[in-house]
Design a protein around this motif. Sequence first.
Motif, mmCIF file in Angstrom:
data_model
loop_
_atom_site.group_PDB
_atom_site.id
_atom_site.type_symbol
_atom_site.label_atom_id
_atom_site.label_comp_id
_atom_site.label_asym_id
_atom_site.label_seq_id
_atom_site.Cartn_x
_atom_site.Cartn_y
_atom_site.Cartn_z
ATOM 1 N N VAL A 1 0.877 -1.165 0.000
ATOM 2 C CA VAL A 1 0.000 0.000 0.000
ATOM 3 C C VAL A 1 0.916 1.217 0.000
ATOM 4 O O VAL A 1 1.646 1.463 0.959
ATOM 5 N N ILE A 2 0.891 1.936 -1.127
ATOM 6 C CA ILE A 2 1.823 3.035 -1.365
ATOM 7 C C ILE A 2 1.091 4.366 -1.250
ATOM 8 O O ILE A 2 0.024 4.554 -1.838
ATOM 9 N N CYS A 3 1.693 5.271 -0.494
ATOM 10 C CA CYS A 3 1.081 6.564 -0.177
ATOM 11 C C CYS A 3 1.946 7.683 -0.742
ATOM 12 O O CYS A 3 2.907 8.116 -0.095
ATOM 13 N N PRO A 4 1.647 8.179 -1.945
ATOM 14 C CA PRO A 4 2.459 9.245 -2.541
ATOM 15 C C PRO A 4 2.329 10.578 -1.799
ATOM 16 O O PRO A 4 1.224 11.043 -1.519
ATOM 17 N N VAL A 5 3.486 11.147 -1.471
ATOM 18 C CA VAL A 5 3.575 12.437 -0.789
ATOM 19 C C VAL A 5 4.569 13.290 -1.572
ATOM 20 O O VAL A 5 5.587 12.788 -2.049
ATOM 21 N N GLN A 6 4.289 14.570 -1.699
ATOM 22 C CA GLN A 6 5.237 15.467 -2.358
ATOM 23 C C GLN A 6 6.556 15.469 -1.577
ATOM 24 O O GLN A 6 6.548 15.576 -0.350
ATOM 25 N N LYS A 7 7.668 15.346 -2.286
ATOM 26 C CA LYS A 7 8.974 15.330 -1.622
ATOM 27 C C LYS A 7 9.212 16.610 -0.833
ATOM 28 O O LYS A 7 9.862 16.575 0.212
ATOM 29 N N SER A 8 8.653 17.716 -1.293
ATOM 30 C CA SER A 8 8.815 18.984 -0.569
ATOM 31 C C SER A 8 8.095 18.965 0.784
ATOM 32 O O SER A 8 8.391 19.787 1.644
ATOM 33 N N ASP A 9 7.160 18.040 0.980
ATOM 34 C CA ASP A 9 6.412 17.931 2.226
ATOM 35 C C ASP A 9 6.856 16.734 3.075
ATOM 36 O O ASP A 9 6.212 16.405 4.066
ATOM 37 N N PHE A 10 7.935 16.083 2.664
ATOM 38 C CA PHE A 10 8.433 14.877 3.329
ATOM 39 C C PHE A 10 9.839 15.134 3.840
ATOM 40 O O PHE A 10 10.663 15.720 3.147
ATOM 41 N N ARG A 11 10.119 14.694 5.062
ATOM 42 C CA ARG A 11 11.478 14.827 5.580
ATOM 43 C C ARG A 11 11.800 13.685 6.537
ATOM 44 O O ARG A 11 10.923 13.186 7.250
ATOM 45 N N VAL A 12 13.053 13.299 6.534
ATOM 46 C CA VAL A 12 13.553 12.313 7.480
ATOM 47 C C VAL A 12 13.904 13.073 8.753
ATOM 48 O O VAL A 12 14.587 14.093 8.706
ATOM 49 N N THR A 13 13.410 12.597 9.882
ATOM 50 C CA THR A 13 13.648 13.266 11.157
ATOM 51 C C THR A 13 14.657 12.530 12.036
ATOM 52 O O THR A 13 15.121 13.072 13.028
ATOM 53 N N ARG A 14 14.977 11.294 11.686
ATOM 54 C CA ARG A 14 16.023 10.533 12.384
ATOM 55 C C ARG A 14 16.613 9.515 11.430
ATOM 56 O O ARG A 14 15.885 8.848 10.699
ATOM 57 N N GLY A 15 17.919 9.390 11.438
ATOM 58 C CA GLY A 15 18.586 8.367 10.649
ATOM 59 C C GLY A 15 18.588 8.671 9.165
ATOM 60 O O GLY A 15 18.459 9.828 8.751
ATOM 61 N N ALA A 16 18.721 7.622 8.372
ATOM 62 C CA ALA A 16 18.754 7.752 6.911
ATOM 63 C C ALA A 16 18.309 6.438 6.289
ATOM 64 O O ALA A 16 18.545 5.362 6.853
ATOM 65 N N PHE A 17 17.694 6.536 5.127
ATOM 66 C CA PHE A 17 17.301 5.337 4.393
ATOM 67 C C PHE A 17 18.517 4.705 3.742
ATOM 68 O O PHE A 17 19.454 5.400 3.347
ATOM 69 N N SER A 18 18.473 3.391 3.606
ATOM 70 C CA SER A 18 19.360 2.684 2.704
ATOM 71 C C SER A 18 18.514 2.418 1.467
ATOM 72 O O SER A 18 17.284 2.363 1.551
ATOM 73 N N TRP A 19 19.169 2.269 0.323
ATOM 74 C CA TRP A 19 18.419 2.159 -0.928
ATOM 75 C C TRP A 19 18.776 0.907 -1.699
ATOM 76 O O TRP A 19 19.928 0.496 -1.740
ATOM 77 N N PHE A 20 17.740 0.314 -2.315
ATOM 78 C CA PHE A 20 17.910 -0.784 -3.263
ATOM 79 C C PHE A 20 17.323 -0.317 -4.588
ATOM 80 O O PHE A 20 16.159 0.102 -4.636
ATOM 81 N N ARG A 21 18.122 -0.375 -5.641
ATOM 82 C CA ARG A 21 17.635 -0.015 -6.979
ATOM 83 C C ARG A 21 16.876 -1.216 -7.532
ATOM 84 O O ARG A 21 17.484 -2.189 -7.957
#
Length: 170
Positions: A48-68
């Motif tokens: 279940v995917i919830c699209p949010v504008q990147k300008s309204d999204f922020r990481v407040t702790r830590g960082a994501f790791s990414w898989f392409r």
Amino acid sequence: MADQPGDGRLTGGCQCGAVRFACDTPPSNVHVCHCRMCQKAVGGPFAVICPVQKSDFRVTRGAFSWFRSSALARRGFCSACGTPMIFDYPDFPDIGVMAGAFDQPSRVPPVVQYGNESRVEWFSELVSLPGDRPTYSHDPMGYLPRIKASNRQHPDHDTTDWPPSGRDES
């Protein structure tokens, strides 16, 4: 500050609390995706995917790791606990947050389904299954007290520190 039912702000994060995020506006076009790529990405029958504008999204702790997951898309997760949280086309203005990563997933109901050609055959039968048992209502091995005593899952709200100091993380 944790999100409240009346405001537009939503918070969330991974299971262990190493990564936390906030969205200042609610998502739009929340959707269930049944495609095989999403099934494998979340380890379940659908995402279940919830699209949010990147300008309204922020990481407040830590960082994501990414898989392409393809030449165009990447998926963000917590490297400490493995929780899948993000679907992202880096060139798009929005980012897809997994509904289960929100502290209050009931605030992001889906409005459409995609990838139905890969939907598991038993999906339509889910509503007919018995569903009146609370979590751990069946505990023949007596695991519930041990789970409660050793629970490392981050609570469904923002915290100043996590894990709490002095907590055994072994």
